[in-house]
Design a protein around this motif. Sequence first.
Motif, PDB file in Angstrom:
ATOM      1  N   THR A   1      31.641  51.358  41.949  1.00  0.00           N
ATOM      2  CA  THR A   1      32.709  50.351  41.838  1.00  0.00           C
ATOM      3  C   THR A   1      32.993  49.725  43.202  1.00  0.00           C
ATOM      4  N   GLU A   2      33.043  50.560  44.239  1.00  0.00           N
ATOM      5  CA  GLU A   2      33.332  50.030  45.574  1.00  0.00           C
ATOM      6  C   GLU A   2      32.201  49.100  46.037  1.00  0.00           C
ATOM      7  N   SER A   3      30.977  49.460  45.699  1.00  0.00           N
ATOM      8  CA  SER A   3      29.846  48.609  46.043  1.00  0.00           C
ATOM      9  C   SER A   3      29.937  47.276  45.264  1.00  0.00           C
ATOM     10  N   LEU A   4      30.409  47.351  44.019  1.00  0.00           N
ATOM     11  CA  LEU A   4      30.580  46.123  43.218  1.00  0.00           C
ATOM     12  C   LEU A   4      31.708  45.247  43.770  1.00  0.00           C
ATOM     13  N   ARG A   5      32.698  45.884  44.408  1.00  0.00           N
ATOM     14  CA  ARG A   5      33.772  45.088  45.025  1.00  0.00           C
ATOM     15  C   ARG A   5      33.240  44.377  46.282  1.00  0.00           C
ATOM     16  N   LEU A   6      32.558  45.134  47.138  1.00  0.00           N
ATOM     17  CA  LEU A   6      32.092  44.543  48.398  1.00  0.00           C
ATOM     18  C   LEU A   6      30.978  43.520  48.181  1.00  0.00           C
ATOM     19  N   TYR A   7      30.091  43.822  47.244  1.00  0.00           N
ATOM     20  CA  TYR A   7      28.930  42.953  47.005  1.00  0.00           C
ATOM     21  C   TYR A   7      28.808  42.639  45.520  1.00  0.00           C
ATOM     22  N   PRO A   8      29.698  41.787  44.977  1.00  0.00           N
ATOM     23  CA  PRO A   8      29.588  41.483  43.544  1.00  0.00           C
ATOM     24  C   PRO A   8      28.292  40.713  43.272  1.00  0.00           C
ATOM     25  N   PRO A   9      27.403  41.268  42.440  1.00  0.00           N
ATOM     26  CA  PRO A   9      26.109  40.595  42.225  1.00  0.00           C
ATOM     27  C   PRO A   9      26.266  39.151  41.733  1.00  0.00           C
ATOM     28  N   ALA A  10      27.172  38.933  40.734  1.00  0.00           N
ATOM     29  CA  ALA A  10      27.392  37.552  40.263  1.00  0.00           C
ATOM     30  C   ALA A  10      28.386  36.927  41.241  1.00  0.00           C
ATOM     31  N   TRP A  11      27.881  36.345  42.305  1.00  0.00           N
ATOM     32  CA  TRP A  11      28.734  35.965  43.438  1.00  0.00           C
ATOM     33  C   TRP A  11      29.197  34.523  43.371  1.00  0.00           C
ATOM     34  N   LEU A  12      28.563  33.721  42.537  1.00  0.00           N
ATOM     35  CA  LEU A  12      28.968  32.320  42.470  1.00  0.00           C
ATOM     36  C   LEU A  12      28.535  31.721  41.136  1.00  0.00           C
ATOM     37  N   TYR A  13      29.486  31.270  40.354  1.00  0.00           N
ATOM     38  CA  TYR A  13      29.149  30.560  39.125  1.00  0.00           C
ATOM     39  C   TYR A  13      30.223  29.514  38.834  1.00  0.00           C
ATOM     40  N   THR A  14      29.985  28.710  37.821  1.00  0.00           N
ATOM     41  CA  THR A  14      30.829  27.507  37.697  1.00  0.00           C
ATOM     42  C   THR A  14      31.534  27.421  36.343  1.00  0.00           C
ATOM     43  N   ARG A  15      32.528  26.555  36.301  1.00  0.00           N
ATOM     44  CA  ARG A  15      33.211  26.154  35.072  1.00  0.00           C
ATOM     45  C   ARG A  15      33.411  24.645  35.141  1.00  0.00           C
ATOM     46  N   ILE A  16      33.659  24.048  33.969  1.00  0.00           N
ATOM     47  CA  ILE A  16      33.958  22.620  33.945  1.00  0.00           C
ATOM     48  C   ILE A  16      35.213  22.440  33.078  1.00  0.00           C
TER      49      ILE A  16
ATOM     50  N   THR B   1      37.007  44.873  54.208  1.00  0.00           N
ATOM     51  CA  THR B   1      35.554  44.950  54.418  1.00  0.00           C
ATOM     52  C   THR B   1      35.091  46.395  54.614  1.00  0.00           C
ATOM     53  N   GLY B   2      36.031  47.344  54.591  1.00  0.00           N
ATOM     54  CA  GLY B   2      35.660  48.758  54.743  1.00  0.00           C
ATOM     55  C   GLY B   2      35.120  49.320  53.427  1.00  0.00           C
ATOM     56  N   PHE B   3      34.261  50.330  53.559  1.00  0.00           N
ATOM     57  CA  PHE B   3      33.687  50.972  52.369  1.00  0.00           C
ATOM     58  C   PHE B   3      34.498  52.234  52.060  1.00  0.00           C
ATOM     59  N   THR B   4      35.359  52.161  51.042  1.00  0.00           N
ATOM     60  CA  THR B   4      36.269  53.260  50.725  1.00  0.00           C
ATOM     61  C   THR B   4      36.241  53.544  49.226  1.00  0.00           C
ATOM     62  N   PRO B   5      35.284  54.355  48.757  1.00  0.00           N
ATOM     63  CA  PRO B   5      35.207  54.611  47.304  1.00  0.00           C
ATOM     64  C   PRO B   5      36.519  55.151  46.740  1.00  0.00           C
ATOM     65  N   ASP B   6      37.267  55.928  47.549  1.00  0.00           N
ATOM     66  CA  ASP B   6      38.481  56.544  47.009  1.00  0.00           C
ATOM     67  C   ASP B   6      39.618  55.555  46.789  1.00  0.00           C
ATOM     68  N   ARG B   7      39.456  54.311  47.183  1.00  0.00           N
ATOM     69  CA  ARG B   7      40.505  53.343  46.829  1.00  0.00           C
ATOM     70  C   ARG B   7      40.550  53.176  45.309  1.00  0.00           C
ATOM     71  N   TRP B   8      39.498  53.639  44.613  1.00  0.00           N
ATOM     72  CA  TRP B   8      39.436  53.506  43.153  1.00  0.00           C
ATOM     73  C   TRP B   8      39.924  54.761  42.431  1.00  0.00           C
ATOM     74  N   LEU B   9      40.523  55.703  43.181  1.00  0.00           N
ATOM     75  CA  LEU B   9      41.158  56.841  42.507  1.00  0.00           C
ATOM     76  C   LEU B   9      42.251  56.289  41.596  1.00  0.00           C
ATOM     77  N   PRO B  10      42.393  56.838  40.374  1.00  0.00           N
ATOM     78  CA  PRO B  10      43.316  56.227  39.400  1.00  0.00           C
ATOM     79  C   PRO B  10      44.719  55.992  39.948  1.00  0.00           C
ATOM     80  N   ASP B  11      45.253  56.927  40.763  1.00  0.00           N
ATOM     81  CA  ASP B  11      46.638  56.726  41.221  1.00  0.00           C
ATOM     82  C   ASP B  11      46.739  55.687  42.340  1.00  0.00           C
ATOM     83  N   ARG B  12      45.594  55.167  42.819  1.00  0.00           N
ATOM     84  CA  ARG B  12      45.679  54.168  43.887  1.00  0.00           C
ATOM     85  C   ARG B  12      45.460  52.740  43.386  1.00  0.00           C
TER      86      ARG B  12
END
Length: 459
Positions: free
Chosen positions: A312-327, A363-374
């Motif tokens: 999850t933390e890797s998906l936050r820092l580097y979201p693969p779908a990084w740019l897409y559009t709407r009209i 920009t820090g890599f902190t997997p524990d930010r995703w602990l449920p109580d945080r």
Amino acid sequence: MATHFVTSAAPGALPLVGHALPLMRRPVEFLDSLPAYGDLVEIRIGPTRAYVPCHPELLRQVLMEDRVFDKGGALFDRLRDIVGNGLGSCPHRDHRRQRRLLQPAFHRARLQQYAEVMEQESTALTESWHAGQVVDAFPVLYGFTLRTAVRTLFTAHVDDDAVDGIQRSFDTALGGLFQRMFLPRAWQRLPLPANRRYEQALEHLHGTVDRIIADYRRGDQDHGDLLSKLVSARDEGGGAGLTDEEVHDQVITMLFGGSETVAANLTWTLYLLSKHPEAARQVQEETDAVLGGRPAGWSDLPELPFTNRMITESLRLYPPAWLYTRITASRVELAGRLLEPGTTLVISPPVVHRQAAVHADPTGFTPDRWLPDRTADLPRGSFATFGAGARKCIGDAYALAEATLALATIANRWQVECAPGTDVRPAPLATVMHPRRLLLRLVPRTTKAVRRTAQRSLS
Ligand code: HEM
């Protein structure tokens, strides 16, 4: 009190190309710079004016109101050449029916079956490696995720040559996609080698998928795979279900949506693992205790919370779908600005994910930010890796299961180190954000080491 939003234009747009150059050359820095100009920031994609929601609330509004902010704009217009009118690219008017027909293919019981394929492919991948080998992570993991997607779609109906052919066609077709987004349509009709390669790749991709579906339709039993669900899906009241063309578009949509994205996530996660010894130690401890050397399977998922937080933390820092559009389909007010029908919006999750106003130490890599109580205090819209609302990724649980199982199996058997030649700047013009080249040296973990950490964590 209503939030007061600031809107403004990003500086530095050039005539004709707009902000195409910084977007292509240093996308992360360019996107990181946008929130400083406001909550809704105007940029230019080629000659087209587009608005980027930088505030999580605005991002969420655009994603949730899918009737007004419809699929379209520079990216989806070009993407339709590849995926047709599939679930991810179809306009709002076709969406609800398609989603209803496809949703059963992603029910929990089905995911559990797909997890068997994920486990087999993770085992085959880690067993094909040898001590001291240096692997170019993204292409290798892309092969893994594409094979997994093909096998969950079609069970045993496709051989490795066909998978390699699909991967090459996707590489060429998707490689040209962002370039095409910035260039006028007329350029695409010129008899240039790049255009010919693009056309041939599309022809090959569509031809291969047609052949596979035709073979498949000859048998009519339920193989327990995704394609069985697509072929047998029926409209409400027992209606016709999906036509051949619709099945074709959905198959390509699933292969596109389900492979490069997960491969990019796994690549970034292995990079983070190589750079953060404490996280590597924690993931080893967890996988040693749960797996002790065997591959990870569906029933292990609840026992791998740290591995999952890393993903999850890797998906936050580097979201693969990084740019897409709407009209915009009609006139609408956004952040106090009136947008006319046909206005382009650019959705870019990193803009929100990497903002200090949204995430502490962004920009820090902190997997524990995703602990449920945080996570309770995070603002809505602060994690948009899978989108939101009715158009949210249908494969989110599939992706998280696949990435967690693969990472656990890899980390339990191998330690990874960055090798010389690595360049983790995001690849330019890539549809999915991935490093240019991540070379990983593989160091096997001995059975003794696995047992030792397992015992330590039990005592
Ligand atoms: C880490 C992996 C993945 C990421 C980051 C990701 C991201 C996304 C995002 C952001 C959207 C919404 C796009 C939009 O609103 O325009 C989306 C939609 C979609 N994704 Fe994924 N995806 C991933 C994995 C998958 C997988 C594994 C599959 C299929 C097996 C898949 C299939 C789809 C489909 C079909 C849609 C369209 C849904 C709809 O419009 O109803 N994705 N994905």
